[in-house]
Design a protein around this motif. Structure first.
Motif, PDB file in Angstrom:
ATOM      1  N   ASP A 236      76.987  46.341  52.121  1.00 33.46           N
ATOM      2  CA  ASP A 236      78.446  45.827  52.335  1.00 33.46           C
ATOM      3  C   ASP A 236      79.353  47.161  52.557  1.00 33.46           C
ATOM      4  O   ASP A 236      80.313  47.228  53.131  1.00 33.46           O
ATOM      5  N   LEU A 237      78.972  48.132  51.783  1.00 30.18           N
ATOM      6  CA  LEU A 237      79.708  49.476  52.117  1.00 30.18           C
ATOM      7  C   LEU A 237      79.194  50.348  53.021  1.00 30.18           C
ATOM      8  O   LEU A 237      79.602  51.522  53.213  1.00 30.18           O
ATOM      9  N   GLY A 238      78.308  49.734  53.847  1.00 28.04           N
ATOM     10  CA  GLY A 238      78.034  50.423  55.035  1.00 28.04           C
ATOM     11  C   GLY A 238      76.337  50.945  55.333  1.00 28.04           C
ATOM     12  O   GLY A 238      76.204  51.522  56.389  1.00 28.04           O
ATOM     13  N   ALA A 239      75.535  51.063  54.105  1.00 24.41           N
ATOM     14  CA  ALA A 239      74.378  51.534  54.120  1.00 24.41           C
ATOM     15  C   ALA A 239      73.603  50.725  55.020  1.00 24.41           C
ATOM     16  O   ALA A 239      73.717  49.467  55.353  1.00 24.41           O
TER      17      ALA A 239
ATOM     18  N   ALA B  77      72.209  44.623  44.063  1.00 24.33           N
ATOM     19  CA  ALA B  77      72.408  46.056  44.283  1.00 24.33           C
ATOM     20  C   ALA B  77      72.465  46.497  45.690  1.00 24.33           C
ATOM     21  O   ALA B  77      73.218  47.186  45.996  1.00 24.33           O
ATOM     22  N   THR B  78      71.398  46.196  46.407  1.00 22.54           N
ATOM     23  CA  THR B  78      71.280  46.669  47.706  1.00 22.54           C
ATOM     24  C   THR B  78      72.342  45.833  48.647  1.00 22.54           C
ATOM     25  O   THR B  78      72.702  46.426  49.820  1.00 22.54           O
ATOM     26  N   MET B  79      72.699  44.569  48.199  1.00 22.76           N
ATOM     27  CA  MET B  79      73.725  43.888  49.208  1.00 22.76           C
ATOM     28  C   MET B  79      75.110  44.768  49.037  1.00 22.76           C
ATOM     29  O   MET B  79      75.897  44.930  49.837  1.00 22.76           O
TER      30      MET B  79
ATOM     31  N   GLU C  85      77.836  54.926  55.263  1.00 23.73           N
ATOM     32  CA  GLU C  85      77.554  54.774  56.791  1.00 23.73           C
ATOM     33  C   GLU C  85      76.515  56.254  56.916  1.00 23.73           C
ATOM     34  O   GLU C  85      76.748  57.290  56.354  1.00 23.73           O
ATOM     35  N   GLY C  86      75.286  55.795  57.463  1.00 23.30           N
ATOM     36  CA  GLY C  86      74.013  56.958  57.561  1.00 23.30           C
ATOM     37  C   GLY C  86      73.277  56.794  56.357  1.00 23.30           C
ATOM     38  O   GLY C  86      72.372  57.597  56.413  1.00 23.30           O
ATOM     39  N   ILE C  87      73.623  56.202  55.334  1.00 21.66           N
ATOM     40  CA  ILE C  87      72.698  56.121  54.281  1.00 21.66           C
ATOM     41  C   ILE C  87      71.340  55.183  54.358  1.00 21.66           C
ATOM     42  O   ILE C  87      71.809  53.946  54.904  1.00 21.66           O
ATOM     43  N   LYS C  88      70.115  55.378  54.249  1.00 23.34           N
ATOM     44  CA  LYS C  88      69.194  54.474  54.625  1.00 23.34           C
ATOM     45  C   LYS C  88      68.577  53.813  53.268  1.00 23.34           C
ATOM     46  O   LYS C  88      68.021  54.907  52.349  1.00 23.34           O
ATOM     47  N   VAL C  89      68.271  52.786  53.230  1.00 18.22           N
ATOM     48  CA  VAL C  89      67.889  52.217  52.037  1.00 18.22           C
ATOM     49  C   VAL C  89      66.766  51.092  52.399  1.00 18.22           C
ATOM     50  O   VAL C  89      66.718  50.238  53.086  1.00 18.22           O
ATOM     51  N   LEU C  90      65.687  51.192  51.542  1.00 21.65           N
ATOM     52  CA  LEU C  90      64.523  50.293  51.496  1.00 21.65           C
ATOM     53  C   LEU C  90      64.811  49.306  50.444  1.00 21.65           C
ATOM     54  O   LEU C  90      64.743  49.606  49.237  1.00 21.65           O
ATOM     55  N   ASP C  91      64.924  47.977  50.667  1.00 24.14           N
ATOM     56  CA  ASP C  91      64.980  46.803  49.557  1.00 24.14           C
ATOM     57  C   ASP C  91      63.666  46.316  49.441  1.00 24.14           C
ATOM     58  O   ASP C  91      63.191  45.639  50.234  1.00 24.14           O
TER      59      ASP C  91
ATOM     60  N   ALA D  83      59.501  55.184  54.209  1.00 24.69           N
ATOM     61  CA  ALA D  83      60.118  56.071  52.905  1.00 24.69           C
ATOM     62  C   ALA D  83      60.383  57.349  53.191  1.00 24.69           C
ATOM     63  O   ALA D  83      61.521  58.032  52.614  1.00 24.69           O
ATOM     64  N   ALA D  84      59.740  58.084  54.050  1.00 21.64           N
ATOM     65  CA  ALA D  84      59.965  59.441  54.247  1.00 21.64           C
ATOM     66  C   ALA D  84      61.312  59.681  54.806  1.00 21.64           C
ATOM     67  O   ALA D  84      61.892  60.649  54.767  1.00 21.64           O
ATOM     68  N   ASP D  85      62.075  58.704  55.741  1.00 21.40           N
ATOM     69  CA  ASP D  85      63.024  58.765  56.159  1.00 21.40           C
ATOM     70  C   ASP D  85      64.327  58.131  55.495  1.00 21.40           C
ATOM     71  O   ASP D  85      65.338  58.077  55.863  1.00 21.40           O
ATOM     72  N   ALA D  86      63.872  57.607  54.270  1.00 17.24           N
ATOM     73  CA  ALA D  86      65.089  56.818  53.725  1.00 17.24           C
ATOM     74  C   ALA D  86      65.708  57.595  52.519  1.00 17.24           C
ATOM     75  O   ALA D  86      65.133  58.590  52.045  1.00 17.24           O
ATOM     76  N   ASP D  87      66.806  57.455  52.308  1.00 19.93           N
ATOM     77  CA  ASP D  87      67.704  57.886  51.142  1.00 19.93           C
ATOM     78  C   ASP D  87      67.423  57.133  49.792  1.00 19.93           C
ATOM     79  O   ASP D  87      67.454  57.924  48.612  1.00 19.93           O
ATOM     80  N   VAL D  88      66.936  55.945  49.813  1.00 17.32           N
ATOM     81  CA  VAL D  88      67.006  55.067  48.685  1.00 17.32           C
ATOM     82  C   VAL D  88      65.939  54.007  48.818  1.00 17.32           C
ATOM     83  O   VAL D  88      65.834  53.743  49.778  1.00 17.32           O
ATOM     84  N   VAL D  89      64.872  53.987  47.774  1.00 22.73           N
ATOM     85  CA  VAL D  89      64.123  53.040  47.685  1.00 22.73           C
ATOM     86  C   VAL D  89      64.396  52.282  46.391  1.00 22.73           C
ATOM     87  O   VAL D  89      64.294  52.670  45.392  1.00 22.73           O
TER      88      VAL D  89
END
Length: 382
Positions: free
Chosen positions: A29-32, A23-25, A7-13, A94-100
């Motif tokens: 599923d774990l809350g990202a 991988a992003t699924m 929860e709280g982790i932001k991901v760009l798929d 992307a500037a606000d993402a944790d993962v791309v």
């Protein structure tokens, strides 16, 4: 409601195919919070979707997105990244993402101007180069058997990718720095062959298709046809399991021959084939399930999804989905059973660009600006 682990982790798929999307699924599923950055549904992409998914109409796309586990728990924005304004939107995201996460050929994202610093293939190619495909099949002289696209796409790529991302997120907690996670599917497959490779390197053992004890070369670890035309799996690797099997089928004379030579192995295999043809799959399961032997019914997909164990463990979930005629869709559940922060299938996937306006608004674009981006083809709605 329990907290979700990511929860709280932001991901760009930023992916197009199964490895990255799987991988992003997992992360979703774990809350990202996962946002799919998709290409608008132009003629080229529409032709591709017709081939791979049978999508002909908007209704087809809605149905496909709703049933697709790879798209669940994600939102979608559609951007034409050939347009400078679209690149600016991506950079803001992307500037606000944790993962791309991206899964293009080397150099593609750099040419688009969105690489980390500013070999084409598919599953069958990767498992070929890794040596795995050459090991799957009935015999050294037979044709290799293609094991769906599970080994490289979903395991070597998607699963290894998710592990790498989670490791990088944990490292960031300690160092405060992000990093580039480079996952090659061929390398992931080689990684999963570690046990077989260890035997080959340490003992000079030459692995062959259909000749290894775990790929069809041994009677005690194999699949047998039953009288009803179905199949039954036996995994009596441990000597005590083999002894129990031989006693259960009334062939104690076979107990000393578990490690027999090639000729005797072929004789034992023929014997077991004839024995298992005398009963149905269900009859064999009932006869052997409590005999301290590793056994299993070879299910088709429908049977797997209705198995009481799968249902009891939450591996089949139903989602209310007003956009499809059935009103709900069925998808596989989540295999990570965390006691305090379990995963959750929160919503089905959306069509391409379904959340474009919503995401642009969250970045500070006004309704007039959003309408302009849509009108100029910089972005697309769903």
């Amino acid at each position: 409601m329990p907290m979700l682990a990511l929860e709280g982790i932001k991901v760009l798929d930023f992916c197009r195919n199964a490895p990255g999307m799987f991988a992003t699924m997992i992360l979703a599923d774990l809350g990202a919070e996962v946002l799919m950055v998709e290409r608008p549904m132009d003629e080229t992409r529409a032709a591709y979707e017709r081939i791979v998914a049978g999508i002909e109409t908007p209704e087809d796309e809605r149905r496909h997105a709703s049933f697709s586990a790879l798209q669940r728990n994600k939102r979608s924005i559609a951007l034409n990244l050939k347009e400078p304004e679209a690149l600016e939107v991506f950079r803001r995201l992307a500037a606000d993402a944790d993962v791309v996460v991206e899964g293009f050929r080397p150099g593609v994202v750099d040419r688009l101007g969105v690489g980390y610093e500013q070999m084409a293939g598919h599953d069958i190619n990767y498992i070929s180069f890794a040596g795995a495909l050459g090991l799957i099949g009935d015999s050294p002289d037979g044709k290799p058997v293609i094991p769906l696209n599970l080994v490289a796409d979903y395991a070597g790529g998607g699963l290894c990718g998710a592990v790498g991302i989670l490791a990088a997120l944990m490292a960031r907690e300690k160092t405060g720095r992000g990093q580039y996670v480079d996952i090659a599917m061929t390398e992931g497959v080689l990684y999963m062959l570690c046990g077989l490779i260890a035997d080959a390197l340490s003992q000079g053992y030459r692995a062959t298709r259909g000749g290894n004890r775990l790929n069809g070369g041994s009677p005690f670890y194999n699949v047998y046809r039953t009288s009803d035309g179905k199949y039954f799996s036996i995994a009596a690797i441990e000597p005590w399991f083999w002894e129990n099997l031989c006693r259960a089928i009334g062939r104690e004379d076979l107990i000393p021959h578990q490690s027999a030579g090639e000729e005797k192995r072929a004789e034992i295999a023929s014997t077991l084939e004839a024995i298992f043809l005398t009963r149905t799959r269900e009859e064999w399961f009932e006869a052997l399930r409590d005999a301290n032997i590793s056994v299993g019914k070879v299910y088709d997909l429908e049977e797997a999804l209705t198995d009481p164990q799968a249902l009891a463990r939450g591996m089949v979930v139903e989602l209310e989905t007003p956009g499809v005629p059935e009103g709900k869709v069925t998808q596989p559940g989540i295999p990570f059973h965390l006691s305090d922060t379990p995963g959750e299938v929160r919503h089905p996937g959306g069509v391409t660009g379904q959340h474009t306006a919503e995401v642009l608004a969250s970045l500070g674009y006004t309704s007039i600006q959003i309408d302009g981006l849509l009108a100029r083809g910089v972005a697309a709605g769903g």
